[in-house]
Design an enzyme around this catalytic site. Structure first.
Site, PDB file in Angstrom:
ATOM      1  N   LYS A 122      25.529 -82.332  -0.659  1.00 39.34           N
ATOM      2  CA  LYS A 122      24.191 -82.353  -1.024  1.00 39.34           C
ATOM      3  C   LYS A 122      23.910 -83.178  -2.333  1.00 39.34           C
ATOM      4  O   LYS A 122      22.786 -83.884  -2.711  1.00 39.34           O
ATOM      5  CB  LYS A 122      23.053 -81.196  -1.425  1.00 39.34           C
TER       6      LYS A 122
HETATM    7  C1  LIG Z   1      25.905 -75.101   2.833  1.00 35.26           C
HETATM    8  C2  LIG Z   1      25.009 -76.118   3.742  1.00 35.26           C
HETATM    9  N1  LIG Z   1      25.637 -76.511   4.767  1.00 35.26           N
HETATM   10  C3  LIG Z   1      25.119 -77.371   5.793  1.00 35.26           C
HETATM   11  C4  LIG Z   1      23.820 -77.971   5.453  1.00 35.26           C
HETATM   12  C5  LIG Z   1      23.219 -79.040   6.491  1.00 35.26           C
HETATM   13  O1  LIG Z   1      23.329 -80.200   5.973  1.00 35.26           O
HETATM   14  P1  LIG Z   1      21.828 -81.108   6.472  1.00 35.26           P
HETATM   15  O2  LIG Z   1      20.696 -80.564   5.452  1.00 35.26           O
HETATM   16  O3  LIG Z   1      22.170 -82.607   5.735  1.00 35.26           O
HETATM   17  O4  LIG Z   1      21.627 -81.022   7.813  1.00 35.26           O
HETATM   18  C6  LIG Z   1      23.363 -77.635   4.030  1.00 35.26           C
HETATM   19  C7  LIG Z   1      22.088 -78.021   3.860  1.00 35.26           C
HETATM   20  O5  LIG Z   1      21.413 -77.643   2.907  1.00 35.26           O
HETATM   21  C8  LIG Z   1      24.016 -76.644   3.347  1.00 35.26           C
HETATM   22  O6  LIG Z   1      23.567 -76.432   2.072  1.00 35.26           O
END
Ligand SMILES: Cc1ncc(COP(=O)(O)O)c(C=O)c1O
Length: 462
Positions: free
Chosen positions: A43
């Site tokens: 992120k």
């Molecule tokens: C730990 C974790 N895994 C996966 C994701 C998923 O990514 P995306 O929001 O780009 O789909 C997030 C998103 O908040 C996350 O914090």
């Protein structure tokens, strides 16, 4: 060579091969380890991107406040970028998030408002609704809304996608992604499919999220929504960044499979990662095993690993938490009873050594010496009424050498704490401190045993 500020270190995270978990698969399987980013997750990439876009659009002015509903990682990415740009941050999050994640946000200077998980998104108490309301109330503020803000996907079109292409020399054939907002999956898919339309993008969803069923049926089914513990992935809404048309297949994974795979990644590959990484890997392995006949040694699959393990120490890597959620079999957890059983048997085969409350101290000392023990429970009519500890006996004798003739009940300290045989070691180990040299273990049949600090030292980790 140096970076001008911490934001310069975002991206270019390594690809690392998986070697053991993939046994029997013909293809190369790589992980993209996003915990190498300075804020510890994927992120960080979207924090800068969304803030830059808001500034460009004139929505964020100098000294302004950034508002976001975040599961933690996005908050860290935004907070880092906000420090560089001189903005304030207010985040809303849910009570499902690890306390560690919330503590990091506060350490980075953000204000964090914790909202209930178990309410509908449109409920005024939900973290989506609270974020929206704050954006209306706080002057010179902007709600970045990572779900619908396309600067999220754009960050991955600009950075994650090209990195995957370049780091594999254009050989990547499959990418497995757990989607939350959908930014990662849509951005990576957009870029890679432009480069090679045959690249397959496979989404991985936790049970309890709507994405898996929506992908397969294009039906938004509220019946699919129920609480789950894997953090950051899956949704109870269709996020604006989630572009299902770019996804080739979708699999789903239980919380239990996700958590156990997270541990295996650590134990077998040395990758200390968050729970959504285990979920992505479990889904990827399921899919690849099912499609093994279509895979060859030329295939290069990448599994995106969104964050690292530190923020999951209290959950995924905690035996008690895992057992409470039914993710670990009972016998896999060391309990008070198993510790007693593992301890070398007493030479004389006798059970718990105790003294009666009306014994003289001299006799009690003799009994402790004969049995080579430093503490002994004091019993009266079958009940534990006190405890005798050698250090305390010493203090009594220094003050009054005649105390040997006194009765144990006049000298004894409080009874040692009693724990249930099924108590996990981690739960009661904390009680064995300087105040308590021992605990008594009560079995289902009422039998008592004693566990001392040295028993614990002798058996733990062997
Ligand atoms: C730990 C974790 N895994 C996966 C994701 C998923 O990514 P995306 O929001 O780009 O789909 C997030 C998103 O908040 C996350 O914090």
């Amino acid at each position: 060579m140096w970076h001008e500020d911490i934001l310069g270190t975002i991206g270019n995270t390594p690809l690392v091969r998986v070697n053991r978990l993939t046994a029997g698969l013909p293809c190369t399987v790589l992980t993209k380890l996003e915990f190498f980013n300075p804020g510890g997750s994927v992120k960080d990439r979207i924090g800068v991107s969304m803030i830059d876009a808001a500034v460009e659009a004139g929505d964020l002015k100098p000294g302004g406040t950034i508002i976001e509903g975040t599961s933690g990682n996005t908050g860290v990415g935004l907070a880092l970028a906000a420090i560089a740009g001189g903005y304030k941050c207010v985040f809303t999050t849910t009570d499902k998030q690890s306390p560690e994640k919330i503590a990091i946000l506060r350490a980075l200077g953000a204000e964090v408002i914790v909202c209930p998980t178990a309410v509908a998104p449109e409920d005024p108490r939900s973290y989506y609704s609270v974020a929206r309301r704050l954006a209306e109330e706080i002057p010179n503020s902007v709600y970045l809304n990572q779900y619908d803000n396309l600067a999220n996907t754009a960050a991955h079109i600009r950075s994650t996608g090209p990195e995957l292409w370049e780091q594999t020399d254009g050989k990547v054939t499959h990418v497995f992604v757990g989607a939350g907002t959908g930014g990662t999956i849509s951005g990576v898919a957009t870029y890679l499919k432009q480069k090679n339309p045959d690249v397959k993008i496979i989404g991985v969803d936790p049970y309890g999220s709507v994405y898996y069923k929506y992908f397969h049926t294009r039906e938004f089914d509220e019946e699919e929504i129920y609480p789950y513990v894997t953090e950051g992935v899956g949704e109870d809404i269709l996020a604006g960044n989630m572009n299902f048309d770019l996804v080739d297949d979708y699999v789903r994974v239980t919380d239990k499979a996700a958590m156990l795979m997270t541990r295996r990644l650590c134990e077998e590959e040395g990758m200390f990662l968050g729970g959504s990484c285990g979920m992505a890997m479990a889904g990827a392995l399921d899919w690849m095993r099912e499609h093994a006949g279509e895979l060859s040694e030329d295939d290069v699959a990448v599994v995106i690993m969104p964050d690292g393990g530190y923020r999951s120490l209290g959950k995924t890597y905690n035996d008690v938490w895992m057992q409470e959620h039914g993710f670990l079999e009972e016998e896999a957890v060391q309990t008070a009873a198993t510790l007693v059983d593992q301890r070398p048997a007493r030479a004389d085969g006798r059970g718990l050594v105790s003294v009666a409350a009306d014994t003289t101290l001299a006799d009690a000392i003799e009994l402790m010496r004969e049995n080579a023990i430093s503490q002994v429970p004091v019993m009266e009519e079958g009940d534990v009424v006190g405890g005798l500890v050698d250090q305390e006996i010493l203090q009594v004798l220094i003050q009054d050498p005649d105390a040997r003739a006194h009765l144990v009940c006049d000298i004894m300290g409080p009874p040692f704490p009693i724990v249930d045989g099924s108590s996990p070691v981690h739960e009661f180990a904390r009680r064995l401190g300087s105040d308590n040299p021992a605990v008594l273990v009560r079995r289902g049949n009422g039998d008592l045993s004693i566990l001392t600090r040295s028993d614990l030292i002798g058996t733990l980790g062997t």
